[in-house]
Design an enzyme around this catalytic site. Structure first.
Site, mmCIF file in Angstrom:
data_model
loop_
_atom_site.group_PDB
_atom_site.id
_atom_site.type_symbol
_atom_site.label_atom_id
_atom_site.label_comp_id
_atom_site.label_asym_id
_atom_site.label_seq_id
_atom_site.Cartn_x
_atom_site.Cartn_y
_atom_site.Cartn_z
ATOM 1 N N LYS A 106 0.205 -10.787 -5.060
ATOM 2 C CA LYS A 106 0.985 -9.249 -5.807
ATOM 3 C C LYS A 106 2.680 -8.911 -5.089
ATOM 4 O O LYS A 106 3.348 -9.826 -4.443
ATOM 5 C CB LYS A 106 0.143 -8.374 -4.255
ATOM 6 C CG LYS A 106 -0.030 -6.478 -5.327
ATOM 7 C CD LYS A 106 -0.334 -5.909 -4.420
ATOM 8 C CE LYS A 106 -0.313 -4.084 -4.833
ATOM 9 N NZ LYS A 106 -1.063 -3.415 -3.638
ATOM 10 N N SER B 31 -6.651 -0.730 -1.327
ATOM 11 C CA SER B 31 -6.276 -1.350 -2.731
ATOM 12 C C SER B 31 -6.670 -2.581 -2.654
ATOM 13 O O SER B 31 -6.561 -3.280 -3.942
ATOM 14 C CB SER B 31 -4.713 -1.141 -3.267
ATOM 15 O OG SER B 31 -3.717 -0.235 -3.831
ATOM 16 N N SER C 253 -3.972 -1.077 -6.156
ATOM 17 C CA SER C 253 -3.464 -1.661 -6.919
ATOM 18 C C SER C 253 -2.796 -2.346 -6.652
ATOM 19 O O SER C 253 -2.077 -3.005 -7.546
ATOM 20 C CB SER C 253 -1.505 -0.462 -5.725
ATOM 21 O OG SER C 253 -2.054 -1.245 -4.593
#
Length: 560
Positions: free
Chosen positions: A61, A159, A135
């Site tokens: 990420k 997330s 996210s």
């Protein structure tokens, strides 16, 4: 194809090209660099070095540091170049994993939708009109599409679980503090967790073993004997769910009960009330502590004549900037209220090993999120927001489908009970692999049949060099794969999918002749059930083996 680090890295980049989803990535490492690293790993293994994750491909990420790649948190003007990997990345690399690149996310890890990024909205892996979930959107989709074996995300409000549930993969959110968050751009530093995405429970569990900074199971707290005890919610307390989701949740609970687990219905009110505190209360002020000054400075530069703040997502910027206006006394009041809710939650859990809940109340479309970005996002956190506030761990796993889309549930457990959650999840996630070579391949006309059965893409590969492929006269067009006993066999392009065991039975029951299911040998020496063809159907059929696979044959025939 040998299962080497080099082969796996090459397969990952071939898959990136095949799926054509550039919005997954913020920075993708050059293929030659990754292949050089993979060759080095293969050489180390050949020299006798033990690398448990040798060649496993890893996506990270974009708010987690990877040495040599910008850390952007999906905000280009915020970017910095880290000198070293975050400890979580370093731990997996030390075990042999190969980083492919950094992935897209809801900016500053603020959101559960996957659309709040100047790098573009990350679409769902198989239903592009739907959100992928955030996210950690890019990380989840990279795993769901079979590009990466593992991916790192973060989870503050859900997330690491929402995108896993939406895309039909496993999302493991450890106990806060179990995995180091050093080298991670904070969202709410006291609540943030580094999470793991994988296609199987075993892969997620293996990754966590390398990531954990202490033993996951606390010493001196043995579990009482007997079957697992699972708390479930009264359906009336779940609130409004999308059509079919309440029934899907009930089926997941029934499967656990059928496995021998003891189910107890509890009042989930304290979990729901704590969840509302995360954004509607004062805890969101910690997001301002993380990046609020940066956001405010960039918002101050905005004027009708300039676009200096154009890379700030307006929804994210608004959330963070407003958080700076929350008075300190509200935080102390919310902390006191959270303590009371945590005590109530512990009381209602009683002796339960875990709480089973849907991950989200539904799965919105991109259009629905655009029409109500705050409302749609808030709804998605109904069941996930409380977990880190309570200091718990959680595991999101596939639990079937609703209207052809993945449906996921999560098991929430007390701190440091990750291994217990994995053990429970194995009771209702029995799956089987299936080899496909034709109309069920990704993007082909019958692929939706697999998705409707809850199938998940595992990897692209080829068969062992003992097969030939024929174009059959069927509607829709299909190929026939047959094993040859002579020396004229060769490898054929294939994909391996994983689907619930009962899904394979459903598929076999509806399979039209001349298709059949049999064991297909793969180039790595393994075998799995796959689509074959009755030899009688080959009379007059065109031998298309020279094309190497069904896709190449079809692409050679425009309009076919």
């Amino acid at each position: 194809m040998a299962d080497t680090a080099l082969a796996r890295s090459r397969a990952a980049y071939d898959r990136i090209e095949a799926v054509d989803r550039p919005e997954i990535w913020i920075d993708l490492r050059p293929r030659p660099d990754v292949e050089t690293e993979a060759r080095s790993i293969d050489a180390r293994v050949a020299a006798g070095e033990r690398l448990p994750l040798a060649g496993w491909t890893l996506a990270v990420k974009g708010n987690i540091d990877v040495a040599g790649l910008p850390t952007t948190a999906a905000c280009p003007s915020y970017a910095y170049l880290p000198e070293r990997d975050a400890p979580a990345v370093a731990a997996l690399r030390a075990a042999g994993a190969v980083v492919l690149g950094t992935t897209n996310l809801d900016q500053f890890a603020t959101g559960l939708v996957g659309t709040r990024s100047p790098y573009g909205a990350v679409r769902h892996a198989h239903a592009p009109e739907r959100v992928s979930g955030g996210s950690s959107s890019g990380s989840a989709v990279a795993v769901a599409l079979g590009i990466a074996d593992l991916a790192l995300g973060t989870d503050t409000a859900g997330s690491g679980r929402v995108p896993a549930a939406f895309n039909g993969i496993v999302g493991l959110k450890p106990t806060p503090g179990l995995v180091s968050t050093d080298g991670v751009v904070p969202a709410c530093a006291s609540l943030d967790c580094v999470s793991v995405f994988a296609r199987t429970l075993t892969e997620a569990e293996t990754a966590l073993a390398h990531l954990a900074t202490r033993p996951a199971s606390p010493p001196g707290s043995p579990r009482p004997p007997g079957p697992p005890r699972i708390a479930v919610a009264d359906p009336t307390a779940l609130g409004e769910l999308d059509d079919g989701w309440s029934a899907a949740y009930a089926r997941a609970a029934d499967r656990l009960a059928a496995s021998g687990a003891e189910l107890t219905t509890i009042d989930i009110t304290p979990f729901l009330q704590a969840a509302a505190l995360l954004y509607d209360g004062a805890f969101v002020a910690e997001r301002y502590t993380a990046v609020g000054t940066f956001v405010d400075e960039h918002l101050a530069k905005r004027s009708p004549e300039t676009s200096a703040s154009s890379d700030l997502d307006p929804t994210v910027a608004g959330i963070i900037s407003r958080a700076g206006e929350i008075p300190a006394h509200r935080l102390f009041a919310d902390r006191a209220r959270l303590a009371r809710l945590a005590a109530r939650a512990e009381s209602v859990l009683g002796d339960a090993d875990a709480l089973l809940l849907p991950v989200t109340p539904g799965h919105p479309t991109l259009t629905e999120v655009a029409a109500d970005p705050l409302g749609a996002n808030a709804r998605l956190g109904r069941f996930t927001n409380s977990t880190n506030l309570f200091g718990q761990c959680a595991l999101a796993v596939p639990a079937g489908t609703v209207d052809g889309l993945p449906f996921g549930v999560m098991l929430i457990g007390r701190p440091d009970t990750e291994d217990r959650l994995v053990s429970i999840a194995r009771r209702f996630t029995a799956t089987i692999e299936l080899v496909v070579v034709g109309a069920h391949l990704t993007g082909q006309p019958l692929n939706p049949q697999l998705l409707a059965l809850g199938a998940r893409f595992v990897r692209a590969t080829t068969t062992a060099p003992v097969y030939r492929l024929y174009a059959l006269d069927t509607t829709p067009p299909k190929p026939g794969l047959v094993r040859t006993s002579g020396a004229d066999g060769t490898t054929v392009e294939a994909e391996v999918w994983e689907l619930p065991a009962e899904g394979l039975g459903t598929l076999m029951a509806s399979l039209p002749r001349p298709m059949a299911i049999g064991h297909v040998e793969l180039s790595d020496g393994s075998s799995a059930p796959g689509f074959l063809c009755e030899p009688a159907a080959l009379e007059g059929a065109e031998d298309i083996t020279a094309y190497g696979g069904w896709r190449a044959y079809r692409s050679d025939r425009p309009g076919f």
